[in-house]
Design a protein around this motif. Structure first.
Motif, short mmCIF file in Angstrom:
data_model
loop_
_atom_site.label_atom_id
_atom_site.label_comp_id
_atom_site.label_asym_id
_atom_site.label_seq_id
_atom_site.Cartn_x
_atom_site.Cartn_y
_atom_site.Cartn_z
N UNK A 18 0.82 -1.22 0.00
CA UNK A 18 0.00 0.00 0.00
C UNK A 18 0.85 1.26 0.00
N UNK A 61 9.94 3.85 -5.79
CA UNK A 61 9.12 3.32 -6.89
C UNK A 61 9.11 1.80 -6.82
N UNK A 75 6.91 0.83 -4.03
CA UNK A 75 5.52 1.09 -4.34
C UNK A 75 4.92 -0.02 -5.18
N UNK A 105 2.84 2.63 -2.08
CA UNK A 105 2.73 3.46 -3.30
C UNK A 105 1.52 4.36 -3.25
N UNK A 106 0.38 3.81 -2.80
CA UNK A 106 -0.84 4.63 -2.69
C UNK A 106 -0.64 5.80 -1.74
N UNK A 107 0.06 5.54 -0.64
CA UNK A 107 0.26 6.60 0.36
C UNK A 107 1.26 7.64 -0.11
N UNK A 108 2.36 7.15 -0.70
CA UNK A 108 3.40 8.09 -1.13
C UNK A 108 2.92 8.97 -2.27
N UNK A 109 1.90 8.50 -3.01
CA UNK A 109 1.38 9.29 -4.12
C UNK A 109 0.06 9.97 -3.74
N UNK A 110 -0.18 10.08 -2.44
CA UNK A 110 -1.36 10.82 -1.96
C UNK A 110 -0.86 12.14 -1.36
N UNK A 111 -1.78 13.02 -0.98
CA UNK A 111 -1.33 14.31 -0.39
C UNK A 111 -0.69 14.15 0.99
N UNK A 112 -0.68 12.95 1.53
CA UNK A 112 -0.09 12.73 2.87
C UNK A 112 1.36 13.20 2.89
N UNK A 113 1.65 14.12 3.79
CA UNK A 113 3.03 14.61 3.93
C UNK A 113 3.83 13.63 4.78
#
Lengths: 279, 262
Positions: A104, A275, A278, A106-114
């Motif tokens: 998961x 990557x 991810x 990849x989903x988090x790293x490519x979300x607005x989550x700082x």
């Protein structure tokens, strides 16, 4: 290619640090615990087994030695505080590992989550895991061994805060290594803290160590916590000098942990390893 | 899918002279392309051609060694979190937590993207993607087709203005794959969003993409609309064009020239 208007809904996305996003991640980990009873049981199981083992050892030694009989709950207290240190680090690192295990990340790293929000959520969940794991065990110790760690009062809060700070410092380093080296660094999240166990003098005073090893032990914040704990339980005094050392060293350790994390994250971005993880 | 208008921007994605080296290997070597709102760009290339690295740089996961990327007219290095709130991503190689139910996963991501009225949005997507029968089932218990539908629902939660799709229909049966492509076409038509698709499925690229960039060794080996590329290479389908490019056989003119040589 022509230019057109993109129609999207209005948003309330925070440009800066967002407590809502931290809350979302805490909710994610809470769902995981709630949906997986073996995970919840594991939080309580091992501290309970440890506490029972050391509690009976304590009872046996106290029966044979008047010195230890006067220092009620010394081993049990040491064990419980050691578990605070170990589990604050593991709670931090394991919550992150859950993302790698479930693919998961990849989903988090490519979300607005700082990154800061992600780390804050790891801290919160490590405290939640710690509470779930430790509170029942401390309560069991009261009727079984007549030892109430809550009786330490304000000293307990100070010991707890310092041990959690050291656990998080180690957690920063481990998560940084996981980001840079992937699951190849997973074993560290289980074992790294145990390297500190003999040096932090959990069950014995620093004076027992060889002279050349003592400065190394005293450079570790938990050593001062465990020395302080023994002072409270054996000598019935609170050692402010140990408190000052623990706080000062923790500031250095936490700073070093955050720097290591940032350096490893930057290295991961350069090497492209985020990557790979991810996917 | 209801939507409110936002200001016009010229390009959803503007990539110029992008370079990424891993040691001595130039994985991406001076790559430039642009994607306008309302368009779909196909990023093609063999394994190791540089597609994943390029997408990683667009998403901010890989630091470029050179060149610039602008997303929705802004610098992703400076405004990463705000821009990612207006983008989304879907790939069969990234999962959602297996232990969480579909509803729980979508709730977490709706909160991460700070979606307004998340329950209503999840219900809307559940209807659009036919998720209702398994909304309360654990994500790990879903079939490949169901997982892809959930992943796409997650990717559209925030109604992204730029959607990156990495092989969106990989391992799906033809019926489900066709259904997914139709949903993507609907989304683009209804919102004017831009789509960047990395795919090895040439039929999919022909159907969905307005423009195609074919990478080879980190460089653009061919680009244009699918029709232009087929005409230039003298082929009936993009698959043959792709093979011509990656095997270095050249365009129709270049092949004719080679054959004419004594």
């Amino acid at each position: 290619m022509t230019s057109t208007t993109i129609a999207t809904p209005s948003r309330r996305v925070h440009a800066g640090f967002s407590f809502a996003r931290v809350g979302a991640m805490v909710l994610r980990y809470w769902y995981l615990l709630a949906n997986s009873w073996p995970r919840a049981v594991e939080l309580v199981y091992w501290p309970t087994v440890q506490m029972l083992t050391w509690g009976f050892v304590q009872s046996y030694i106290a029966a044979k030695s008047p010195y230890f009989a006067g220092a009620g709950g010394l081993f049990v207290a040491a064990l419980l505080l050691w578990d605070v240190l170990l589990r604050s680090q593991q709670g931090f690192a394991f919550a992150f590992l859950e993302e790698m295990w479930s693919r998961n990340l990849g989903n988090l790293l490519m979300s607005p989550l700082r990154t800061s929000e992600f780390v804050a959520s790891l801290m919160v969940i490590s405290l939640i895991r710690l509470t779930i794991g430790m509170v029942p065990v401390t309560l069991i110790a009261i009727p079984l061994f007549g030892f109430n760690i809550w009786g330490l009062g304000g000293a307990l809060a100070i010991f707890f805060a310092n041990l959690v700070a050291t656990g998080w410092a180690m957690g920063f380093l481990i998560v940084g290594l996981l980001l840079r080296h992937g699951l190849g660094a997973e074993a560290l999240s289980w074992s790294l803290m145990f390297v500190l166990m003999p040096l932090t003098c959990v069950y014995y005073p620093v004076g027992i160590l060889p002279a050349w090893l003592q400065p190394i032990a005293l450079a570790l914040p938990p050593t001062h916590v465990f020395e302080g704990m023994r002072a409270v339980l054996i000598d019935h005094v609170f050692r402010f000098d140990h408190l000052a050392w623990a706080v000062g060293l923790n500031i250095v350790w936490l700073g070093a942990g955050i720097v290591a994390f940032r350096v490893l994250l930057a290295a991961a971005r350069r090497a492209g390893s985020l990557v790979q993880q991810g996917e | 899918m209801s939507a409110l208008p936002l200001p016009t921007v010229d390009l959803a994605l503007d990539v110029r002279d992008l370079v990424k080296c891993f040691g001595a290997v130039r994985a991406v070597d001076g790559l430039s392309f642009a994607l306008a709102p309302g368009r779909t760009l196909g990023l093609l290339g063999g394994n190791g051609a540089g597609k994943t690295t390029t997408i990683g740089m667009i998403m901010g996961l890989v630091r470029p060694d050179g060149g610039t990327i602008r997303i929705l007219g802004r610098d992703p290095e400076r405004e990463r979190s705000a821009l990612l709130a207006e983008m989304n991503f879907e790939s069969p190689y990234v999962d959602m937590p297996h232990r969480l139910t579909v509803r729980q996963n979508l709730t977490v991501f709706a909160r991460l993207y700070e979606v307004e009225r998340p329950r209503e949005r999840i219900a809307e997507l559940a209807r659009d993607f036919a998720l209702e029968p398994f909304l309360d089932r654990r994500s790990g218990a879903l079939s490949a087709g169901q997982k892809t539908r959930v992943a796409l629902a997650k990717a559209l939660l925030n109604r992204p203005r730029l959607l990156l799709l990495d092989e969106p229909t990989a391992s799906l049966d033809p019926d489900t794959a066709d259904w997914i492509r139709s949903r993507l076409e609907d989304y683009r038509r209804e919102t004017g969003a831009a789509l960047l698709i990395a795919s090895h499925n040439m039929a999919e690229v022909e159907r969905l993409c307005d423009d195609v960039v074919i990478l080879s060794s980190g460089r653009i080996a061919a680009e244009g609309t699918p029709a232009e590329l087929m005409r230039r290479f003298g082929r009936d389908g993009l698959e043959e064009v792709f093979l011509d490019v990656v095997r270095g056989r050249g365009t129709a003119d270049e092949r004719a020239e080679k054959e004419a040589r004594p």
